[in-house]
Design a protein around this motif. Structure first.
Motif, PDB file in Angstrom:
ATOM      1  N   ALA A  15       8.867  24.924  88.892  1.00 23.15           N
ATOM      2  CA  ALA A  15       7.848  23.898  88.622  1.00 23.15           C
ATOM      3  C   ALA A  15       7.660  22.990  89.834  1.00 23.15           C
ATOM      4  O   ALA A  15       6.523  22.659  90.211  1.00 23.15           O
ATOM      5  N   GLU A  16       8.758  22.580  90.452  1.00 21.59           N
ATOM      6  CA  GLU A  16       8.644  21.753  91.654  1.00 21.59           C
ATOM      7  C   GLU A  16       7.970  22.510  92.792  1.00 21.59           C
ATOM      8  O   GLU A  16       7.094  21.975  93.487  1.00 21.59           O
ATOM      9  N   ARG A  17       8.390  23.758  92.974  1.00 20.71           N
ATOM     10  CA  ARG A  17       7.821  24.547  94.056  1.00 20.71           C
ATOM     11  C   ARG A  17       6.334  24.792  93.837  1.00 20.71           C
ATOM     12  O   ARG A  17       5.523  24.677  94.770  1.00 20.71           O
ATOM     13  N   GLN A  18       5.942  25.103  92.609  1.00 19.96           N
ATOM     14  CA  GLN A  18       4.542  25.336  92.296  1.00 19.96           C
ATOM     15  C   GLN A  18       3.707  24.095  92.599  1.00 19.96           C
ATOM     16  O   GLN A  18       2.626  24.179  93.194  1.00 19.96           O
ATOM     17  N   TYR A  19       4.207  22.941  92.204  1.00 24.28           N
ATOM     18  CA  TYR A  19       3.483  21.709  92.474  1.00 24.28           C
ATOM     19  C   TYR A  19       3.335  21.481  93.982  1.00 24.28           C
ATOM     20  O   TYR A  19       2.238  21.187  94.483  1.00 24.28           O
ATOM     21  N   LEU A  20       4.431  21.608  94.710  1.00 19.13           N
ATOM     22  CA  LEU A  20       4.394  21.313  96.140  1.00 19.13           C
ATOM     23  C   LEU A  20       3.534  22.311  96.911  1.00 19.13           C
ATOM     24  O   LEU A  20       2.898  21.946  97.914  1.00 19.13           O
ATOM     25  N   GLU A  21       3.499  23.546  96.461  1.00 18.70           N
ATOM     26  CA  GLU A  21       2.740  24.565  97.165  1.00 18.70           C
ATOM     27  C   GLU A  21       1.253  24.546  96.831  1.00 18.70           C
ATOM     28  O   GLU A  21       0.435  24.982  97.649  1.00 18.70           O
ATOM     29  N   HIS A  22       0.893  24.017  95.634  1.00 20.37           N
ATOM     30  CA  HIS A  22      -0.490  24.173  95.193  1.00 20.37           C
ATOM     31  C   HIS A  22      -1.184  22.879  94.758  1.00 20.37           C
ATOM     32  O   HIS A  22      -2.412  22.864  94.639  1.00 20.37           O
ATOM     33  N   GLU A  23      -0.441  21.801  94.488  1.00 27.29           N
ATOM     34  CA  GLU A  23      -1.067  20.615  93.910  1.00 27.29           C
ATOM     35  C   GLU A  23      -0.650  19.306  94.567  1.00 27.29           C
ATOM     36  O   GLU A  23      -1.010  18.227  94.097  1.00 27.29           O
ATOM     37  N   ASN A  24       0.089  19.362  95.628  1.00 28.02           N
ATOM     38  CA  ASN A  24       0.660  18.158  96.227  1.00 28.02           C
ATOM     39  C   ASN A  24      -0.417  17.214  96.763  1.00 28.02           C
ATOM     40  O   ASN A  24      -1.240  17.598  97.599  1.00 28.02           O
ATOM     41  N   ALA A  25      -0.411  15.974  96.272  1.00 29.84           N
ATOM     42  CA  ALA A  25      -1.323  14.932  96.745  1.00 29.84           C
ATOM     43  C   ALA A  25      -0.825  13.591  96.220  1.00 29.84           C
ATOM     44  O   ALA A  25       0.023  13.533  95.328  1.00 29.84           O
ATOM     45  N   ALA A  26      -1.364  12.510  96.786  1.00 27.83           N
ATOM     46  CA  ALA A  26      -1.036  11.173  96.292  1.00 27.83           C
ATOM     47  C   ALA A  26      -1.728  10.950  94.954  1.00 27.83           C
ATOM     48  O   ALA A  26      -2.921  11.228  94.807  1.00 27.83           O
ATOM     49  N   VAL A  27      -0.975  10.441  93.983  1.00 31.81           N
ATOM     50  CA  VAL A  27      -1.520  10.260  92.639  1.00 31.81           C
ATOM     51  C   VAL A  27      -2.169   8.885  92.500  1.00 31.81           C
ATOM     52  O   VAL A  27      -1.818   7.937  93.213  1.00 31.81           O
ATOM     53  N   HIS A  28      -3.124   8.789  91.577  1.00 29.34           N
ATOM     54  CA  HIS A  28      -3.763   7.524  91.206  1.00 29.34           C
ATOM     55  C   HIS A  28      -4.556   6.879  92.337  1.00 29.34           C
ATOM     56  O   HIS A  28      -4.947   5.734  92.218  1.00 29.34           O
ATOM     57  N   ARG A  29      -4.803   7.559  93.429  1.00 31.48           N
ATOM     58  CA  ARG A  29      -5.452   6.858  94.530  1.00 31.48           C
ATOM     59  C   ARG A  29      -6.366   7.760  95.357  1.00 31.48           C
ATOM     60  O   ARG A  29      -6.670   7.449  96.488  1.00 31.48           O
ATOM     61  N   GLY A  30      -6.803   8.878  94.795  1.00 33.32           N
ATOM     62  CA  GLY A  30      -7.693   9.755  95.538  1.00 33.32           C
ATOM     63  C   GLY A  30      -8.830  10.233  94.660  1.00 33.32           C
ATOM     64  O   GLY A  30      -8.652  10.436  93.453  1.00 33.32           O
ATOM     65  N   ALA A  31     -10.003  10.428  95.257  1.00 25.80           N
ATOM     66  CA  ALA A  31     -11.165  10.898  94.501  1.00 25.80           C
ATOM     67  C   ALA A  31     -11.355  12.401  94.618  1.00 25.80           C
ATOM     68  O   ALA A  31     -12.233  12.963  93.966  1.00 25.80           O
ATOM     69  N   HIS A  32     -10.543  13.067  95.429  1.00 28.17           N
ATOM     70  CA  HIS A  32     -10.742  14.503  95.629  1.00 28.17           C
ATOM     71  C   HIS A  32     -10.044  15.317  94.534  1.00 28.17           C
ATOM     72  O   HIS A  32      -9.195  14.804  93.787  1.00 28.17           O
ATOM     73  N   ARG A  33     -10.376  16.582  94.456  1.00 31.23           N
ATOM     74  CA  ARG A  33      -9.894  17.455  93.381  1.00 31.23           C
ATOM     75  C   ARG A  33      -8.372  17.540  93.362  1.00 31.23           C
ATOM     76  O   ARG A  33      -7.744  17.478  92.300  1.00 31.23           O
ATOM     77  N   LEU A  34      -7.764  17.695  94.535  1.00 31.21           N
ATOM     78  CA  LEU A  34      -6.313  17.865  94.576  1.00 31.21           C
ATOM     79  C   LEU A  34      -5.604  16.616  94.050  1.00 31.21           C
ATOM     80  O   LEU A  34      -4.613  16.712  93.307  1.00 31.21           O
ATOM     81  N   ALA A  35      -6.103  15.448  94.402  1.00 37.69           N
ATOM     82  CA  ALA A  35      -5.502  14.210  93.910  1.00 37.69           C
ATOM     83  C   ALA A  35      -5.638  14.100  92.396  1.00 37.69           C
ATOM     84  O   ALA A  35      -4.720  13.638  91.709  1.00 37.69           O
ATOM     85  N   ALA A  89       6.722  15.275  92.457  1.00 42.33           N
ATOM     86  CA  ALA A  89       7.318  16.603  92.266  1.00 42.33           C
ATOM     87  C   ALA A  89       8.530  16.522  91.347  1.00 42.33           C
ATOM     88  O   ALA A  89       8.758  17.405  90.510  1.00 42.33           O
ATOM     89  N   GLN A  90       9.307  15.454  91.493  1.00 39.90           N
ATOM     90  CA  GLN A  90      10.493  15.297  90.641  1.00 39.90           C
ATOM     91  C   GLN A  90      10.100  15.069  89.186  1.00 39.90           C
ATOM     92  O   GLN A  90      10.766  15.566  88.275  1.00 39.90           O
ATOM     93  N   ALA A  91       9.034  14.312  88.951  1.00 39.64           N
ATOM     94  CA  ALA A  91       8.563  14.108  87.583  1.00 39.64           C
ATOM     95  C   ALA A  91       8.113  15.430  86.963  1.00 39.64           C
ATOM     96  O   ALA A  91       8.406  15.716  85.801  1.00 39.64           O
ATOM     97  N   VAL A  92       7.414  16.237  87.748  1.00 39.50           N
ATOM     98  CA  VAL A  92       6.990  17.560  87.271  1.00 39.50           C
ATOM     99  C   VAL A  92       8.210  18.414  86.941  1.00 39.50           C
ATOM    100  O   VAL A  92       8.257  19.109  85.911  1.00 39.50           O
ATOM    101  N   GLY A  93       9.233  18.354  87.797  1.00 42.27           N
ATOM    102  CA  GLY A  93      10.462  19.105  87.532  1.00 42.27           C
ATOM    103  C   GLY A  93      11.194  18.607  86.304  1.00 42.27           C
ATOM    104  O   GLY A  93      11.735  19.398  85.519  1.00 42.27           O
ATOM    105  N   LEU A  94      11.218  17.291  86.102  1.00 35.89           N
ATOM    106  CA  LEU A  94      11.883  16.738  84.918  1.00 35.89           C
ATOM    107  C   LEU A  94      11.174  17.167  83.642  1.00 35.89           C
ATOM    108  O   LEU A  94      11.823  17.480  82.639  1.00 35.89           O
ATOM    109  N   ALA A  95       9.842  17.203  83.672  1.00 35.76           N
ATOM    110  CA  ALA A  95       9.108  17.676  82.505  1.00 35.76           C
ATOM    111  C   ALA A  95       9.462  19.126  82.196  1.00 35.76           C
ATOM    112  O   ALA A  95       9.592  19.513  81.028  1.00 35.76           O
ATOM    113  N   ALA A  96       9.636  19.938  83.237  1.00 37.41           N
ATOM    114  CA  ALA A  96      10.036  21.327  83.027  1.00 37.41           C
ATOM    115  C   ALA A  96      11.433  21.401  82.407  1.00 37.41           C
ATOM    116  O   ALA A  96      11.700  22.247  81.538  1.00 37.41           O
ATOM    117  N   ALA A  97      12.332  20.510  82.825  1.00 37.55           N
ATOM    118  CA  ALA A  97      13.672  20.467  82.238  1.00 37.55           C
ATOM    119  C   ALA A  97      13.604  20.095  80.761  1.00 37.55           C
ATOM    120  O   ALA A  97      14.314  20.668  79.919  1.00 37.55           O
TER     121      ALA A  97
END
Length: 434
Positions: free
Chosen positions: A54-74, A304-312
């Motif tokens: 889950a962490e690797r998937q996020y970092l490889e495909h979805e990594n961006a700053a949260v709550h502060r971007g208007a682009h798709r990845l954010a 990424a850690q929050a995504v990993g914790l949700a997977a746990a």
């Protein structure tokens, strides 16, 4: 398919079979090392592939700053981040806006203590008046607390002039509840205590302590580090005002923890950390803050850690927490019975047959815990040694250090027996006499 994906969360409370545990172990890459007997889960748990992926998937495909971007990845990153919050909140019976991310449980406990300190210094306005402490007020904790649930309250008392008191334990390590009823009274403003002792393995009487605090009009703060990963856990049923736990103790990543707080309390507390992402309006003279949880999440977050914790959490839910608890209770009983039967070895905490999680600490008479730990490590058995961040507890029990074996959902009965064989051999090796 992982074990957790193949097991329904509504399964009954029967314990895990040997075959179940072996299937679970196959999900943990580090446990493929046949020479490793890992009995240090109380310090940090191992991680299943589902969490690593889950962490690797996020970092490889979805990594961006949260709550502060208007682009798709954010937007995708923010969605994953908030979905993780919803998953963890549901796991503990809370609403999404009642769970704030922290670096760990220590950070969560310090957040509460320092926020109350800020309120006591006059910050937060009229809403924060309920938290203000001063001379004549009392903070109550217990004699068996981890330092993370003791030192923040020592510091808060020192900053505010409040008095810190503690509920003592008896010789077996049990809280003296008659003393608790005497100590918790009209002057008490905060009662902070562990759900499960990280040294003794026993479950504290949360309902009694909450009732005493409620009668006194005091807030309750629960250190849930050793309960959320091992027991069915519901903040509403427990009735606590705040709770803290860590991701790395519940199959999740390091660098992520959570603070639960009742919505109305979080929104009345002034923040502890200040900066970006937790404000509504900023001028050169003042700032206004967002409601919880964002008001306690200044700066870049551990996405990424929050995504990993949700997977746990999903992994544990897939097994079923009732089954996790039943399995680990059996391991704890096996540990306690076996250790207590070895001449020259002192079991700490509840006696054999009394409830405990899958954790037991002990002392080999006349042998330092570090020597016992090294002896076991030479056999590939990983345990914890030292005072386990509970110096007052060890001092009360008349010891400086202990050896702790702590199990997880992936621990087998055979590993417990290997530990017991190792302790018996250590007694012989060091020439211990009962």
């Amino acid at each position: 398919m992982t074990v957790a994906e193949g097991v329904r969360p509504e399964v009954d409370a029967r314990s895990l079979s040997d075959a179940d545990v072996l299937a679970i172990r196959a999900d943990f890459p580090i446990l493929a090392d046949e020479g490793l007997v890992y009995l240090d889960t109380g310090a940090t748990s191992q991680k299943p592939r589902a969490v690593l992926d889950a962490e690797r998937q996020y970092l490889e495909h979805e990594n961006a700053a949260v709550h502060r971007g208007a682009h798709r990845l954010a937007a995708e990153a923010t969605e994953r981040f908030e979905d993780a919050r919803a998953t963890v909140a549901g796991f503990i019976g809370a609403d999404e806006d009642e769970v704030c991310w922290t670096g760990n449980a220590t950070g969560a406990l310090n957040t509460i203590a320092y926020a109350i300190g800020n309120a006591s210094a006059g910050r937060g306005g009229r809403e924060a008046d309920r938290f203000r402490l001063g001379p004549g007020d009392e903070i109550v904790t217990t004699e068996l607390e981890h330092h993370a649930n003791l030192i923040p309250w020592q510091e808060l008392a020192a900053r505010t002039g409040a008095t810190l008191r503690f509920v003592p334990i008896d010789d077996s390590g049990a809280l003296r509840m008659a003393e608790a009823a005497r100590i918790i009274g009209p002057a008490t403003r905060i009662v902070a205590f562990s759900h499960v002792s990280n040294v003794l393995g026993g479950v504290l009487p949360v309902d009694e302590l909450v009732a005493l605090a409620r009668d006194a009009g005091a807030l309750t703060v629960l250190d849930a580090c050793q309960s959320v990963p091992h027991l069915p856990f519901d903040v509403r049923a427990l009735g606590v005002d705040f709770a803290a736990f860590s991701g790395h103790k519940m199959l999740g990543p390091t660098g992520i923890g959570a603070l639960y707080g009742r919505r109305e309390l979080l929104n009345a507390l002034p923040p502890f950390l200040h900066g970006g992402s937790m404000i509504t309006t900023v001028t050169m003279e003042r700032a206004e803050y967002l409601p919880a949880p964002q008001r306690f999440e200044a700066g870049t977050q551990p996405v990424a850690q929050a995504v990993g914790l949700a997977a746990a959490v999903r992994y544990l839910e897939g097994i079923g927490m009732a089954r996790v608890a039943a399995h680990e209770a059996q391991l704890g009983a096996r540990l306690a019975k076996g250790i207590a039967a070895i001449d020259g070895v002192r079991l700490l905490g509840p006696a054999p047959g009394e409830p405990r999680i899958g954790l037991a600490s002990f002392v080999v008479e006349g042998v330092h815990a570090h020597d016992v730990g090294q002896f076991l490590d030479d056999r590939g058995i990983a345990v914890r040694v030292g005072h386990h961040c509970t110096q007052p507890l060890h001092r009360r029990l008349g010891i400086t250090a202990s050896t702790r074996a702590s199990a997880g959902v992936y621990t087998t009965r055979q590993e417990i027996d290997l530990l017991l064989d190792g302790v018996r051999d250590a007694v012989g090796f060091f020439g211990v006499r009962a």
